[in-house]
Enzyme design. Structure first.
Site, short mmCIF file in Angstrom:
data_model
loop_
_atom_site.label_atom_id
_atom_site.label_comp_id
_atom_site.label_asym_id
_atom_site.label_seq_id
_atom_site.Cartn_x
_atom_site.Cartn_y
_atom_site.Cartn_z
N ARG A 46 0.85 -1.19 0.00
CA ARG A 46 0.00 0.00 0.00
C ARG A 46 0.89 1.24 0.00
NH1 ARG A 46 1.79 1.82 4.06
NH2 ARG A 46 0.67 3.75 3.71
N GLY A 47 0.26 2.41 -0.12
CA GLY A 47 1.03 3.65 -0.21
C GLY A 47 1.29 3.93 -1.69
N ALA A 48 1.07 5.19 -2.08
CA ALA A 48 1.07 5.52 -3.51
C ALA A 48 2.37 5.10 -4.24
CB ALA A 48 0.78 7.01 -3.68
N ARG A 83 -6.79 -0.45 -7.27
CA ARG A 83 -7.13 0.64 -6.34
C ARG A 83 -7.15 1.92 -7.19
NH1 ARG A 83 -4.29 1.20 -0.82
NH2 ARG A 83 -6.28 2.15 -0.27
N GLN A 188 -3.02 2.61 9.70
CA GLN A 188 -1.68 2.64 9.11
C GLN A 188 -0.71 3.44 9.99
OE1 GLN A 188 -4.53 3.08 7.46
NE2 GLN A 188 -4.41 2.45 5.32
N ASP A 229 -1.66 10.78 -2.28
CA ASP A 229 -2.02 9.73 -3.24
C ASP A 229 -2.18 10.31 -4.63
OD1 ASP A 229 -3.02 8.59 -0.51
OD2 ASP A 229 -2.63 6.94 -1.91
N ASN A 238 -5.32 12.57 -0.17
CA ASN A 238 -4.50 11.69 0.69
C ASN A 238 -5.44 10.95 1.64
OD1 ASN A 238 -1.85 10.76 1.49
ND2 ASN A 238 -2.14 11.88 3.38
N LYS A 239 -4.87 10.15 2.48
CA LYS A 239 -5.63 9.30 3.40
C LYS A 239 -6.71 10.08 4.15
CE LYS A 239 -5.47 5.77 3.96
NZ LYS A 239 -6.43 4.90 3.22
O1 MRU Z 1 -4.77 3.22 1.82
P1 MRU Z 1 -3.30 3.41 1.85
O2 MRU Z 1 -2.64 2.88 3.07
O3 MRU Z 1 -2.63 2.92 0.57
O4 MRU Z 1 -3.12 4.99 1.86
C1 MRU Z 1 -1.83 5.52 1.84
C2 MRU Z 1 -1.80 6.98 2.00
O5 MRU Z 1 -2.80 7.64 2.02
C3 MRU Z 1 -0.45 7.63 2.05
O6 MRU Z 1 -0.48 8.75 2.87
C4 MRU Z 1 -0.07 8.06 0.63
O7 MRU Z 1 -0.17 6.99 -0.26
C5 MRU Z 1 1.29 8.64 0.58
S1 MRU Z 1 2.52 7.41 0.74
C6 MRU Z 1 4.03 8.08 0.49
#
Ligand code: MRU
Length: 325
Positions: A46-48, A83, A188, A229, A238-239
Site C-alpha cells: 500500500r502507499g502511492a 485501487r 496505518q 495519493d 490523501n488518506k
Molecule cells: O490506503 P493506503 O494505506 O494505501 O493509503 C496511503 C496513504 O494515504 C499515504 O499517505 C499516501 O499513499 C502517501 S505514501 C508516500
C-alpha cells in the site's frame, strides 16, 4: 529488505505483508498477477509510490509465458483498477507496459518490463532521498512533526516521502520528534508508522486521530507533514483524515506540508474528477476480528479525502519545494 523486491530465481514479487504489522513481519510472494491484485486490494502492499512500483512488477508477472501483447494489455487493465485513487498505480503499470510492448518475443517483453520496473524501484529510493534533502531544510532542530497514515519506507520502496523528510533531517543532526495519528479505520499510523519509526529509533508518540486539534491547541506540534495519493490541480488527495488535520493546522498557525514525488501528480484533473475509493463497511463494523458496531448500520467509508491548496504551505517534490507566492 526493501518493501518490494523481485526474486530473480523464482520469478516472483516479494512484499512485506503490511496487514500483519506490527505483530508479525512476514514476506509474501506473488507469483501471478491475480495474487498481486489481491495483495494490493487487501493492502498487503500500500502507499502511492509502492503501488506504482508494484504495478510495474505486475506487468512483468502478466508477461510471463504470454505471447500476445493484446492479452498482456488486457490483463493489466484489471491491475490498474485494483485501487483507483493513487495515480502512481496506473503510472507504474503504463511505464512498464510501454517498455514491454517494445519486446519482439515473450522473453523480450518480460525482460523489458522487468528492467523498467527495477529502474522505477531504484528511482523511487533516489527520489525520496532528494525529497528528503529539500524538505529537511524546512525542519528545525527540536521540531515536533505530526503525520497521518504512513508515508514512510513501507509506503514506498525505501526511505519514504513524509517520513523521508524526517529521516534526512535527523541524518543531518536535527532532533525531530514525531506525533503519529492512528489513522482509522485501518490504522496505518499506529500499526505501520509507529513500528517503522521505532525500528529506526526515531522518537514517536501515538495519538488518536481525534486528538490532533487538542495537541495543536496545546502548542505541541511545530509542523505537519503528510504524503499524497494524488496531487491534482486544486489540491491534494490523501488518506482520510488528512483534510481534518489541515483545517486544524490552519486554525492554529501550524505549517502544513505535503511531500510527494512527481509520479503522484495529476495536474490535468481536479479532485472531483478522481475516483475516491470506498472500502468495505466491515472495516468500521469490525476491529481486529471483533464486532464493534451493529451489523446492519449504514456505513460510509471513503479511504481518502481532499485538501485544497489554500490549507497547504508547500508541496515538497524531488524538483524542489512548491510554495505559495
Ligand atoms: O490506503 P493506503 O494505506 O494505501 O493509503 C496511503 C496513504 O494515504 C499515504 O499517505 C499516501 O499513499 C502517501 S505514501 C508516500
Amino acid at each position: 529488505m526493501r518493501t518490494i523486491e523481485w526474486d530473480e530465481k523464482k520469478d516472483s514479487l516479494k512484499l512485506i505483508d503490511q496487514t500483519l504489522l506490527p505483530q508479525e513481519y512476514k514476506i509474501v510472494e506473488c507469483k501471478t498477477l491475480a495474487e498481486l491484485i489481491d495483495a494490493i486490494q487487501r493492502l498487503k502492499v500500500r502507499g502511492a509510490p509502492a503501488l506504482g512500483v508494484a504495478g510495474a512488477f505486475g506487468v512483468v508477472l502478466a508477461c510471463i509465458n504470454e505471447k500476445s501483447k493484446e492479452i498482456v494489455k488486457k490483463k493489466v487493465e484489471r491491475l490498474k483498477k485494483a485501487r483507483p485513487t493513487a495515480v502512481n498505480l496506473s503510472y507504474g503499470v503504463n511505464r512498464a507496459l510501454n517498455a514491454a510492448m517494445l519486446g519482439k518475443s515473450t522473453q523480450e517483453m518480460k525482460t523489458y518490463a522487468l528492467d523498467e520496473a527495477k529502474k522505477m524501484a531504484d528511482e523511487d529510493v533516489a527520489v525520496n532521498k532528494t525529497i528528503g534533502e529539500y524538505g529537511s531544510d524546512l525542519l528545525e532542530d527540536g521540531d515536533v512533526v505530526l503525520t497521518h497514515c504512513n508515508a514512510g519506507r513501507l509506503a514506498c520502496v525505501d526511505w519514504g516521502t513524509a517520513l523521508g523528510v524526517i529521516r534526512t533531517a535527523i541524518e543531518k543532526g536535527k532532533r525531530i520528534e514525531v506525533i503519529a495519528c492512528e489513522t482509522r479505520p485501518l490504522n496505518q499510523g499506529s500499526r505501520i508508522t509507529a513500528w517503522e519509526l521505532l525500528q529506526d529509533k526515531i522518537p514517536v508518540t501515538l495519538i488518536a486521530d481525534s486528538m490532533s486539534a487538542a495537541v495543536m491547541r496545546e502548542g505541541k506540534v511545530d509542523k505537519v507533514i503528510v504524503g499524497a495519493d494524488r496531487v491534482v490541480k486544486d489540491g491534494v488527495i490523501n488518506k482520510i483524515g488528512t483534510y481534518m488535520h489541515a483545517v486544524v493546522a490552519k486554525a492554529h498557525n501550524v505549517p502544513f506540508y505535503v511531500a510527494a514525488p512527481l509520479s503522484s501528480f495529476d495536474l490535468k484533473r481536479s479532485y472531483k474528477e478522481v475516483v475516491i475509493e470506498e472500502r468495505s463497511p466491515e472495516e468500521l463494523i469490525f476491529f481486529a476480528g471483533k464486532q464493534i458496531a451493529p451489523l446492519m448500520v449504514n456505513v460510509y467509508n471513503p479511504a481518502f479525502d481532499f485538501t485544497p491548496f489554500e490549507l497547504i504551505e508547500a508541496v515538497i517534490t524531488e524538483r524542489g519545494i512548491c510554495s505559495k507566492m
